[in-house]
Design an enzyme around this catalytic site. Sequence first.
Site, PDB file in Angstrom:
ATOM      1  N   ASP A  41       0.860  -1.181   0.000  1.00 46.56           N
ATOM      2  CA  ASP A  41       0.000   0.000   0.000  1.00 46.56           C
ATOM      3  C   ASP A  41       0.899   1.235   0.000  1.00 46.56           C
ATOM      4  OD1 ASP A  41      -1.740   2.093   0.582  1.00 46.56           O
ATOM      5  OD2 ASP A  41      -2.969   0.902   1.948  1.00 46.56           O
ATOM      6  N   HIS A  42       0.815   1.986  -1.087  1.00 43.81           N
ATOM      7  CA  HIS A  42       1.720   3.141  -1.228  1.00 43.81           C
ATOM      8  C   HIS A  42       1.394   4.258  -0.236  1.00 43.81           C
ATOM      9  CE1 HIS A  42       5.028   4.885  -3.303  1.00 43.81           C
ATOM     10  NE2 HIS A  42       4.840   4.230  -4.431  1.00 43.81           N
TER      11      HIS A  42
END
Length: 421
Positions: free
Chosen positions: A390-391
């Site tokens: 998850d950026h």
Amino acid sequence: MSMQVFLLPDLGEGLTEAEIVEWKVKPGDTVTIDQVVVEVETAKASVEVPCPFEGVVGELHAAEGTSLAVGAPLISITGGAVADVSAAHERYREEEKAGSGNVLIGYGTGHGPTGRRKRSAAAPQWSEKVPPEALNRTTAPKVLSPIVRSMALQGGLDLASIDTAGGHGVITRADVERALAGSNVASSPEGVTRIPITGIRKTIADKLSRSRSEIPEATVWVDVDATALLQARRDLDASIDGVKVTLLAVLAKLTMIALSKFPELNSTVDTAAGEILRYENVGLGIAAQTDRGLMVPVVPQADKADLKELAERLAELTELARTGSLPAARLSGGTFTLNNYGVFGVDGSAAIINHPEAAILGIGRIIDRPWVVDGQLAVRKVAQLSLAFDHRVCDGGVAGGFLRTVADFVENPVVALGSVR
């Protein structure tokens, strides 16, 4: 004479309803505290539900084969003693906060009904839909529940002809779904077979769709020389008495060590609060393909376990998943997932993150490949590692650093394991 109403308890993380599979009691029966009164089926597992009251059964509030929301009336008991339900509720809440995964004691948690339309409790049961002569042509004792029997007979299947995969001779929902998929039932004139997305398959579809729609994920990967990893597994397996040390167990331990250096990936995002929640302990999810579909059983506090304990707990989870015996409590509380997709004979995968987690690490098949060692070309055991993350919780530097650390551990597992105090 007092009347106690037992509400359908919270059966696990994210589960808001359940189907009544089989009542174990009937009106007029006498029950004791903690006696199992009903078997229900959620999207994740079949669960036997004990009652916190004792007395005489007054009313069953839902028929077999119908759906009931968490917190809705389940059974009424007249007279007798009452267990400390409020204390059990508070204990459940504390354990839930602690990530224990204990989900079978929070009776009457009061979750409201979901947006999904519930089937009426007055809906006809399977016996009202199936002609008696159809039942006479089948071997009904082979069937696990009325729901499974209804699925099979309404789909035009002969129960006696359905193959069972569990080795126990009992027909399960997965057996029926597999038989329906291969029987061309519900085919359109154009030859297209329609297969309903229900049960656990619907849960999987909803969760993965939510992951892709909510999480801005990115994927990084690297090829690694796993020759030393395979040797270390063999050596460890021979040195730890009474425990089979699998490759997955060694990789899980190396992952725990790497996560301690990059805790950003052991997180989730609270979108409503606009906050990142970073967990102190790791609930390690293991992606497992079963007859009921993809499941992710969880090893709670996996970061606290040594290699021997990890191997034992993973072996237990694998067996429970294989036999379809995983309780709902073992499918919740994950904070990071490990996926061995190499068992499918593939090299790599851009995996979908197991929402609401922030990352999933995968390893592909280990095969002989040319590899440069000390300036010389050699044949080595090579695999691909991939990390979907998850950026929002970290940038590429952290994700790349974590993956490179795992890769270094795979190539030098003895050094990595020896550094653990």
